[in-house]
Design a protein around this motif. Structure first.
Motif, PDB file in Angstrom:
ATOM      1  N   ASP A  57       0.857  -1.188   0.000  1.00 47.26           N
ATOM      2  CA  ASP A  57       0.000   0.000   0.000  1.00 47.26           C
ATOM      3  C   ASP A  57       0.900   1.247   0.000  1.00 47.26           C
ATOM      4  O   ASP A  57       1.814   1.360   0.822  1.00 47.26           O
ATOM      5  CB  ASP A  57      -0.864  -0.055   1.265  1.00 47.26           C
ATOM      6  N   GLN A  60      -1.448   6.187   1.025  1.00 48.33           N
ATOM      7  CA  GLN A  60      -2.144   7.402   0.599  1.00 48.33           C
ATOM      8  C   GLN A  60      -3.652   7.264   0.820  1.00 48.33           C
ATOM      9  O   GLN A  60      -4.436   7.918   0.155  1.00 48.33           O
ATOM     10  CB  GLN A  60      -1.845   7.679  -0.878  1.00 48.33           C
ATOM     11  N   SER A  63      -8.776   4.104   0.051  1.00 44.73           N
ATOM     12  CA  SER A  63      -9.392   4.127  -1.282  1.00 44.73           C
ATOM     13  C   SER A  63      -8.340   4.123  -2.384  1.00 44.73           C
ATOM     14  O   SER A  63      -8.539   3.512  -3.438  1.00 44.73           O
ATOM     15  CB  SER A  63     -10.302   5.352  -1.427  1.00 44.73           C
ATOM     16  N   LYS A  64      -7.227   4.784  -2.142  1.00 38.35           N
ATOM     17  CA  LYS A  64      -6.141   4.793  -3.126  1.00 38.35           C
ATOM     18  C   LYS A  64      -5.592   3.375  -3.313  1.00 38.35           C
ATOM     19  O   LYS A  64      -5.374   2.925  -4.451  1.00 38.35           O
ATOM     20  CB  LYS A  64      -5.022   5.728  -2.663  1.00 38.35           C
ATOM     21  N   ASN A  67      -8.092   1.303  -5.270  1.00 41.24           N
ATOM     22  CA  ASN A  67      -8.107   1.643  -6.693  1.00 41.24           C
ATOM     23  C   ASN A  67      -6.964   0.955  -7.439  1.00 41.24           C
ATOM     24  O   ASN A  67      -7.138   0.456  -8.557  1.00 41.24           O
ATOM     25  CB  ASN A  67      -8.029   3.148  -6.891  1.00 41.24           C
ATOM     26  N   GLU A 168     -12.622   2.023 -10.361  1.00 40.71           N
ATOM     27  CA  GLU A 168     -12.075   3.120  -9.569  1.00 40.71           C
ATOM     28  C   GLU A 168     -13.185   3.754  -8.748  1.00 40.71           C
ATOM     29  O   GLU A 168     -14.331   3.843  -9.188  1.00 40.71           O
ATOM     30  CB  GLU A 168     -11.432   4.167 -10.491  1.00 40.71           C
ATOM     31  N   LEU A 171     -11.781   9.135  -3.876  1.00 38.28           N
ATOM     32  CA  LEU A 171     -10.903   8.962  -2.714  1.00 38.28           C
ATOM     33  C   LEU A 171     -11.491   9.503  -1.415  1.00 38.28           C
ATOM     34  O   LEU A 171     -10.981   9.197  -0.337  1.00 38.28           O
ATOM     35  CB  LEU A 171      -9.551   9.639  -2.979  1.00 38.28           C
TER      36      LEU A 171
END
Length: 273
Positions: A57, A60, A63-64, A67, A168, A171
């Motif tokens: 990961d 960030q 959600s980032k 995605n 996607e 965020l």
């Protein structure tokens, strides 16, 4: 190939428990992936669970990371299922099977599991956690809406969806609200697997409790930016109406006078939140 993604944030011991709860029930042709930004988690995984996959990961935001994984795992095969859960919770021994069973209906695009509190019910915050997940989230928000064929929000602690639809997400909103919305807009049903339990530890102090609830409410307010017609499942007016129409659930839940008093206390606290 199906995928189970555990998103964690350095909760090494908790993540080990989360992984251990899934591995014995891991179906064939299913890959278990742990997403975490910290090397300690990677070392633990490589040493104890060499067969699962680690995703680094970028730190960030959740959600980032999701995605990046959604793009990596993208497939046009909508029979592939992606299951999401967290590193600070663990699932019941039949949860994965119960989740996947719902997808036997080709009209189902998204499925929610059922959060269950592990906090002791003997104190106020523990009781509130049980009340809100058993009465609010389970009986009113999910079980009742599912039986009526209405839209329902999934639980970020455990939910799943078909691949090939969502690549996607924004965020600044919760993934468990926007993803079921995307499926709902495409004509899919959102199902509720009430026997797929996921065990969650909830805040034990007022400031932490308030911070968590406000964070969830804030994520909902931002939804209108991306989904102006989002079904208002969680709102102040909706909570009042839902409460008044489900008084039998609310006042049959307390087992003694102390719990009845804590139930009454929850109303002004929710108003303040």
């Amino acid at each position: 190939m199906n995928y189970i993604i555990i998103t964690s944030y350095g909760e090494v011991n908790a993540t080990e428990k989360a992984v251990s709860s899934i591995l014995p029930q891991l179906p064939k042709d299913t890959k278990l992936i742990v997403s975490d930004p910290f090397s300690e988690t990677k070392w633990m995984l490589e040493e104890k669970f060499p067969d699962i996959e680690y995703f680094e990961d970028p730190d960030q935001g959740k959600s980032k990371a999701l995605n990046l994984l959604f793009k990596k795992l993208w497939s046009e095969d909508k029979n592939e299922i992606i299951i999401l859960t967290d590193g600070d919770v663990f699932v019941s021994e039949n949860s994965i099977k119960e989740i996947l069973k719902k997808f036997e209906d080709s009209q189902v695009g998204c499925v929610s599991g059922r959060p269950v509190s592990v906090n002791p019910r003997e104190n106020k915050y523990g009781y509130w956690s049980h009340f809100l997940v058993d009465v609010g989230a389970h009986e009113i928000s999910r079980k009742k809406r599912y039986k009526k064929g209405k839209f329902l929000e999934t639980s970020g602690y455990l939910f799943a969806f078909r691949n090939g639809v969502v690549k996607e997400i924004p965020l600044d909103v919760a993934e468990d609200t926007i993803i079921p919305y995307y499926f709902y807009k495409k004509g899919y049903k959102v199902a509720y697997a009430e026997d797929a339990s996921v065990y969650v530890k909830w805040p034990t102090h007022f400031n932490d409790w308030l911070k968590q609830k406000k964070r969830a409410a804030d994520a909902h307010t931002k939804l209108t930016k991306y989904a102006p017609d989002f079904p208002r499942v969680k709102s102040f007016s909706g909570e009042i109406i839902g409460g008044l129409s489900n008084l039998h659930y609310i006042f049959s839940y307390p087992k003694n006078f102390k719990e009845f008093y804590w139930t009454l206390e929850l109303f002004p606290v929710r108003l303040y939140m």
